[in-house]
Design an enzyme around this catalytic site. Structure first.
Site, PDB file in Angstrom:
ATOM      1  CB  ILE A  13      -1.092   0.022   1.098  1.00 13.68           C
ATOM      2  CG1 ILE A  13      -2.099   0.940   1.044  1.00 13.68           C
ATOM      3  CG2 ILE A  13      -0.534   0.354   2.524  1.00 13.68           C
ATOM      4  CD1 ILE A  13      -2.961   0.807  -0.504  1.00 13.68           C
ATOM      5  CB  SER A  35      10.816   0.014   5.432  1.00 15.19           C
ATOM      6  OG  SER A  35       9.818  -1.024   5.151  1.00 15.19           O
ATOM      7  NE  ARG A  36      10.345  -5.689   9.562  1.00 18.89           N
ATOM      8  CZ  ARG A  36       9.052  -6.475   9.713  1.00 18.89           C
ATOM      9  NH1 ARG A  36       9.160  -7.506  10.906  1.00 18.89           N
ATOM     10  NH2 ARG A  36       8.386  -6.989   8.872  1.00 18.89           N
ATOM     11  CE  LYS A  89      -8.040  -1.350   5.844  1.00 19.53           C
ATOM     12  NZ  LYS A  89      -7.691  -2.719   5.011  1.00 19.53           N
ATOM     13  CG  ASP A 171      -6.165  -6.176   6.023  1.00 16.57           C
ATOM     14  OD1 ASP A 171      -5.844  -5.530   6.874  1.00 16.57           O
ATOM     15  OD2 ASP A 171      -6.062  -6.300   4.900  1.00 16.57           O
TER      16      ASP A 171
HETATM   17  P1  NAP Z   1       2.500  -5.529   3.172  1.00 18.66           P
HETATM   18  O1  NAP Z   1       2.739  -5.484   1.640  1.00 18.66           O
HETATM   19  O2  NAP Z   1       2.692  -6.610   3.841  1.00 18.66           O
HETATM   20  O3  NAP Z   1       3.407  -4.355   3.556  1.00 18.66           O
HETATM   21  C1  NAP Z   1       3.461  -3.971   5.008  1.00 18.66           C
HETATM   22  C2  NAP Z   1       4.961  -3.465   5.384  1.00 18.66           C
HETATM   23  O4  NAP Z   1       5.031  -3.202   6.553  1.00 18.66           O
HETATM   24  C3  NAP Z   1       5.863  -5.000   5.006  1.00 18.66           C
HETATM   25  O5  NAP Z   1       6.453  -5.219   3.560  1.00 18.66           O
HETATM   26  C4  NAP Z   1       7.069  -4.856   6.110  1.00 18.66           C
HETATM   27  O6  NAP Z   1       8.028  -3.928   5.509  1.00 18.66           O
HETATM   28  C5  NAP Z   1       6.333  -3.726   7.145  1.00 18.66           C
HETATM   29  N1  NAP Z   1       6.216  -4.395   8.455  1.00 18.66           N
HETATM   30  C6  NAP Z   1       6.457  -3.679   9.693  1.00 18.66           C
HETATM   31  N2  NAP Z   1       5.967  -4.492  10.649  1.00 18.66           N
HETATM   32  C7  NAP Z   1       5.617  -5.907   9.990  1.00 18.66           C
HETATM   33  C8  NAP Z   1       5.084  -6.971  10.763  1.00 18.66           C
HETATM   34  N3  NAP Z   1       4.940  -6.927  11.972  1.00 18.66           N
HETATM   35  N4  NAP Z   1       4.466  -7.860   9.831  1.00 18.66           N
HETATM   36  C9  NAP Z   1       4.631  -7.620   8.619  1.00 18.66           C
HETATM   37  N5  NAP Z   1       5.335  -6.431   7.917  1.00 18.66           N
HETATM   38  C10 NAP Z   1       5.585  -5.492   8.806  1.00 18.66           C
HETATM   39  O7  NAP Z   1       1.069  -5.000   3.419  1.00 18.66           O
HETATM   40  P2  NAP Z   1       0.205  -4.011   2.736  1.00 18.66           P
HETATM   41  O8  NAP Z   1      -0.759  -4.557   1.748  1.00 18.66           O
HETATM   42  O9  NAP Z   1       1.048  -2.753   2.482  1.00 18.66           O
HETATM   43  O10 NAP Z   1      -0.689  -3.526   4.129  1.00 18.66           O
HETATM   44  C11 NAP Z   1      -0.342  -2.752   5.039  1.00 18.66           C
HETATM   45  C12 NAP Z   1      -1.641  -2.137   5.713  1.00 18.66           C
HETATM   46  O11 NAP Z   1      -2.096  -1.105   4.875  1.00 18.66           O
HETATM   47  C13 NAP Z   1      -2.312  -3.086   6.375  1.00 18.66           C
HETATM   48  O12 NAP Z   1      -2.989  -2.375   7.546  1.00 18.66           O
HETATM   49  C14 NAP Z   1      -3.652  -2.987   5.219  1.00 18.66           C
HETATM   50  O13 NAP Z   1      -4.952  -3.338   5.829  1.00 18.66           O
HETATM   51  C15 NAP Z   1      -3.504  -1.870   4.585  1.00 18.66           C
HETATM   52  N6  NAP Z   1      -4.195  -1.507   3.432  1.00 18.66           N
HETATM   53  C16 NAP Z   1      -3.681  -2.326   2.389  1.00 18.66           C
HETATM   54  C17 NAP Z   1      -4.192  -2.262   1.061  1.00 18.66           C
HETATM   55  C18 NAP Z   1      -3.757  -2.785  -0.058  1.00 18.66           C
HETATM   56  O14 NAP Z   1      -4.284  -2.921  -1.118  1.00 18.66           O
HETATM   57  N7  NAP Z   1      -2.635  -3.934  -0.115  1.00 18.66           N
HETATM   58  C19 NAP Z   1      -5.125  -1.122   1.203  1.00 18.66           C
HETATM   59  C20 NAP Z   1      -5.632  -0.437   1.691  1.00 18.66           C
HETATM   60  C21 NAP Z   1      -5.051  -0.567   3.188  1.00 18.66           C
HETATM   61  P3  NAP Z   1       9.612  -4.384   6.165  1.00 18.66           P
HETATM   62  O15 NAP Z   1       9.725  -5.852   6.362  1.00 18.66           O
HETATM   63  O16 NAP Z   1      10.492  -3.655   5.276  1.00 18.66           O
HETATM   64  O17 NAP Z   1       9.575  -3.693   7.692  1.00 18.66           O
END
Ligand code: NAP
Length: 313
Positions: A13, A35-36, A89, A171
């Site tokens: 996101i 970011s890690r 969120k 989620d």
């Molecule tokens: P994602 O691709 O997994 O990215 C989240 C990033 O956060 C990870 O790449 C990781 O980067 C970091 N992170 C830090 N602590 C973490 C942990 N304990 N577990 C996993 N990752 C961790 O997820 P995302 O889809 O971007 O979603 C993130 C948030 O945005 C969620 O709350 C989701 O509901 C919201 N969201 C997502 C979307 C969508 O379309 N994907 C849309 C709207 C909102 P590092 O490893 O580099 O730290």
């Protein structure tokens, strides 16, 4: 003068929506990331929020895009360092974390913007007007949420969704609740819930909610991560004076079968969020509305739990 922004959690996101929205908004300048495992070309990169805050005292604001389990620690550190905070969120992993962050923002005189991006979808404001158009004597008579998507398609490899605090199917499903609570004039509560947990996971893969408003309106909601074929992100409301269908996550609105809004999915949602964040920072105000999260928490509290087949992410 623009606000110097640090972005936390460079994942899907952050790349799809936050970075383009920040780049397009002259009120913000992205100056650091935390970011890690990831970084953004040309931007100072740190592997923790603490390291970013220590190295860059000039930061004005932090936007947190990590999964909800990592929100509290990051937001607390940022508020204590005197930064404004915007939260993706779902807002947190537990209800108490949200209220503590709210209190911390007030204590430091900083903005906490706890966002619901779906509320900025193109169909939501006109849907709200329709639902509250009492001049026509409209009374709502029922509603239905169908939020069914293929988790393998939309969340590949995201184990955090099925870990404790990840909310599972809620989620994405919490987006529907964020829109419903924005559209309805009356407050809804969880009357009954059934949650289906994979035997090897800590969060539900499917759920059914029976929501009731103070006025007795019933909204039935089905959330399912096992959907193949057509994907559905729909809210329907029925009334004594017509029908509403908010579909494609809020980007399309039909009133009495007539399409009145037909936008690209997610169009304008993140530019709307950052515009609102800039306004709140300028006004020294916070915006926290965790009713959608309360509904999910209540479903966990009173829901009947069923165990279903194991799920691999
Ligand atoms: P994602 O691709 O997994 O990215 C989240 C990033 O956060 C990870 O790449 C990781 O980067 C970091 N992170 C830090 N602590 C973490 C942990 N304990 N577990 C996993 N990752 C961790 O997820 P995302 O889809 O971007 O979603 C993130 C948030 O945005 C969620 O709350 C989701 O509901 C919201 N969201 C997502 C979307 C969508 O379309 N994907 C849309 C709207 C909102 P590092 O490893 O580099 O730290």
């Amino acid at each position: 003068m623009s606000l110097k922004l640090g972005l936390v959690g460079i994942g899907k996101i952050a790349r799809d929506q936050h970075i383009p929205a920040i780049a397009a908004d002259p009120r913000f300048e992205l100056v650091a990331t935390a970011s890690r495992n990831a970084s953004v070309d040309g931007i100072a990169a740190f592997t923790s929020v603490e390291a970013m805050l220590a190295a860059m005292p000039e930061l004005d604001a932090i936007s947190i895009c990590t999964p909800p389990q990592a929100h509290f620690t990051a937001a607390l550190a940022a508020l204590r360092a005197g930064k404004h905070v915007m939260l993706e969120k779902p807002p947190a992993a537990t209800t108490r974390e949200i209220t503590l962050l709210q209190a911390e923002a007030a204590r430091h005189g900083r903005t906490l913007f706890q966002t619901w991006h779906s509320r900025f979808a193109a169909g939501v404001a006109p849907a709200r007007d329709w639902a509250r158009d009492w001049a026509r004597g409209r009374t709502l008579t029922g509603g239905r949420i169908l939020w069914k998507e293929d988790v393998h398609q939309w969340h590949p490899g995201q184990q955090w969704i099925f870990d404790a605090g990840g909310l599972g199917v809620f989620d994405p499903g919490i987006n529907a609740l964020s829109m419903l609570t924005a559209v309805l004039a009356d407050e809804a509560v969880v009357h009954k819930a059934v949650l289906a947990f994979p035997e090897n996971q800590q969060a539900p893969i499917a759920a059914q909610l029976d929501l009731r408003t103070e006025a007795g309106l019933r909204v039935e909601a089905e959330f399912d991560f096992r959907q193949k074929g057509e994907q559905t992100w729909d809210i329907e409301l029925h009334s004594t004076a017509g029908e509403l269908r908010l579909s494609r996550g809020g980007s399309r609105l039909e009133l009495d079968g007539r399409v009145v809004v037909d936008a690209e999915a997610m169009a304008g949602e993140y530019s709307g969020l950052y515009a609102r964040f800039a306004e709140l920072c300028a006004a020294g105000q916070s915006e926290v509305d965790w009713r959608p999260f309360q509904l999910v928490a209540d479903a966990f509290l009173i829901g009947e739990r069923r165990t279903v087949a194991a799920h691999q992410v």
